[in-house]
Design an enzyme around this catalytic site. Sequence first.
Site, PDB file in Angstrom:
ATOM      1  N   ALA A  79     -15.956 -23.706 -60.015  1.00  0.00           N
ATOM      2  CA  ALA A  79     -14.536 -23.329 -59.906  1.00  0.00           C
ATOM      3  C   ALA A  79     -14.423 -21.842 -60.211  1.00  0.00           C
ATOM      4  CB  ALA A  79     -13.699 -24.133 -60.890  1.00  0.00           C
ATOM      5  N   GLY A 132     -13.064 -19.043 -53.964  1.00  0.00           N
ATOM      6  CA  GLY A 132     -13.590 -17.672 -54.001  1.00  0.00           C
ATOM      7  C   GLY A 132     -14.704 -17.476 -52.980  1.00  0.00           C
ATOM      8  N   GLY A 133     -15.431 -18.548 -52.693  1.00  0.00           N
ATOM      9  CA  GLY A 133     -16.508 -18.466 -51.702  1.00  0.00           C
ATOM     10  C   GLY A 133     -16.056 -18.911 -50.320  1.00  0.00           C
ATOM     11  N   GLU A 151     -14.337 -28.371 -49.609  1.00  0.00           N
ATOM     12  CA  GLU A 151     -14.518 -28.830 -50.997  1.00  0.00           C
ATOM     13  C   GLU A 151     -13.448 -29.840 -51.384  1.00  0.00           C
ATOM     14  OE1 GLU A 151     -16.649 -25.040 -53.182  1.00  0.00           O
ATOM     15  OE2 GLU A 151     -14.474 -25.044 -53.018  1.00  0.00           O
ATOM     16  N   GLY A 196     -21.103 -22.319 -54.053  1.00  0.00           N
ATOM     17  CA  GLY A 196     -20.967 -21.164 -54.948  1.00  0.00           C
ATOM     18  C   GLY A 196     -22.215 -20.970 -55.788  1.00  0.00           C
TER      19      GLY A 196
HETATM   20  O1  LIG Z   1     -15.297 -21.494 -52.203  1.00  0.00           O
HETATM   21  C1  LIG Z   1     -16.044 -21.488 -53.168  1.00  0.00           C
HETATM   22  C2  LIG Z   1     -15.952 -22.421 -54.290  1.00  0.00           C
HETATM   23  O2  LIG Z   1     -14.660 -22.887 -54.575  1.00  0.00           O
HETATM   24  C3  LIG Z   1     -16.724 -22.057 -55.540  1.00  0.00           C
HETATM   25  O3  LIG Z   1     -16.972 -23.268 -56.178  1.00  0.00           O
HETATM   26  C4  LIG Z   1     -16.010 -21.137 -56.484  1.00  0.00           C
HETATM   27  O4  LIG Z   1     -15.677 -19.934 -55.802  1.00  0.00           O
HETATM   28  C5  LIG Z   1     -16.866 -20.798 -57.723  1.00  0.00           C
HETATM   29  O5  LIG Z   1     -17.991 -20.112 -57.319  1.00  0.00           O
HETATM   30  P1  LIG Z   1     -19.036 -19.495 -58.364  1.00  0.00           P
HETATM   31  O6  LIG Z   1     -19.732 -20.662 -58.979  1.00  0.00           O
HETATM   32  O7  LIG Z   1     -19.936 -18.645 -57.539  1.00  0.00           O
HETATM   33  O8  LIG Z   1     -18.243 -18.704 -59.365  1.00  0.00           O
END
Ligand SMILES: O=C[C@H](O)[C@H](O)[C@H](O)COP(=O)(O)O
Length: 231
Positions: free
Chosen positions: A85, A98-99, A105, A29
């Site tokens: 997160a 979200g990613g 993970e 992310g």
């Molecule tokens: O699948 C993606 C992960 O869980 C990310 O760690 C999470 O979506 C947070 O991403 P970001 O740091 O871009 O908000």
Amino acid sequence: MDAREMKVKAAEAALAHVEDGMRLGIGTGSTADEFVRLLAEKVHGGLRIQGVPTSERTARLCVELGIPLKSLDELPELDLTIDGADELDADLTLVKGGGGALLREKIVAAASARMLVIADESKLVNTLGAFPLPIEVNPFGHKATRIAIEKAASRLGLSGEVKLRRGGEDVFTTDGGHYIFDASFGRIPDAEALSGELNSIPGVLEHGLFIHMASLAIIAGEAGAWTLKAK
Ligand SMILES: O=C[C@H](O)[C@H](O)[C@H](O)COP(=O)(O)O
């Protein structure tokens, strides 16, 4: 300070937890990317770590920046995982995915002695659920799995759209070749109950609720970075 600067602050503070010789799970992310960039500087300065990436995206960035990597099969026990997160609460229950990297993970975090979360303060919430919950499913029978997810949620009094994630014109597929449903159930008052229900559905590979996995979070806000410990 904008959101990106806060992510950098959290990532900087997380570096203090990385020790020479560590076997390190490396998250996915935009926040984890900031950590990777800072980690690469330390590696070029002589820090010796072995990294296990939680996604192909993170692996590519690490390779580009010269961070030594191993697969989880080569290094099945890790000292520490540092990851972002989408949401976290005061008990350090997380929503992730979200990613699209939630399955890897969670496998990497579960193989780690400790998990450290890095986030800007917008991610810290009183009750989880404003961010739709990612649920990774097997493509086989995914429509039946969606119905089972909706029924499981309704047993807990939860309802809302369960939407197949798309990547442009196509269905989004994870690094493992799976699909993701984003479930807009709204507030999740009992994450453990929802986790239990979802885990009992055969087509569900994993969901984005991380419960009792993180031991520490570093949250960055206008006033700087501060830590939140698991109770
Ligand atoms: O699948 C993606 C992960 O869980 C990310 O760690 C999470 O979506 C947070 O991403 P970001 O740091 O871009 O908000």
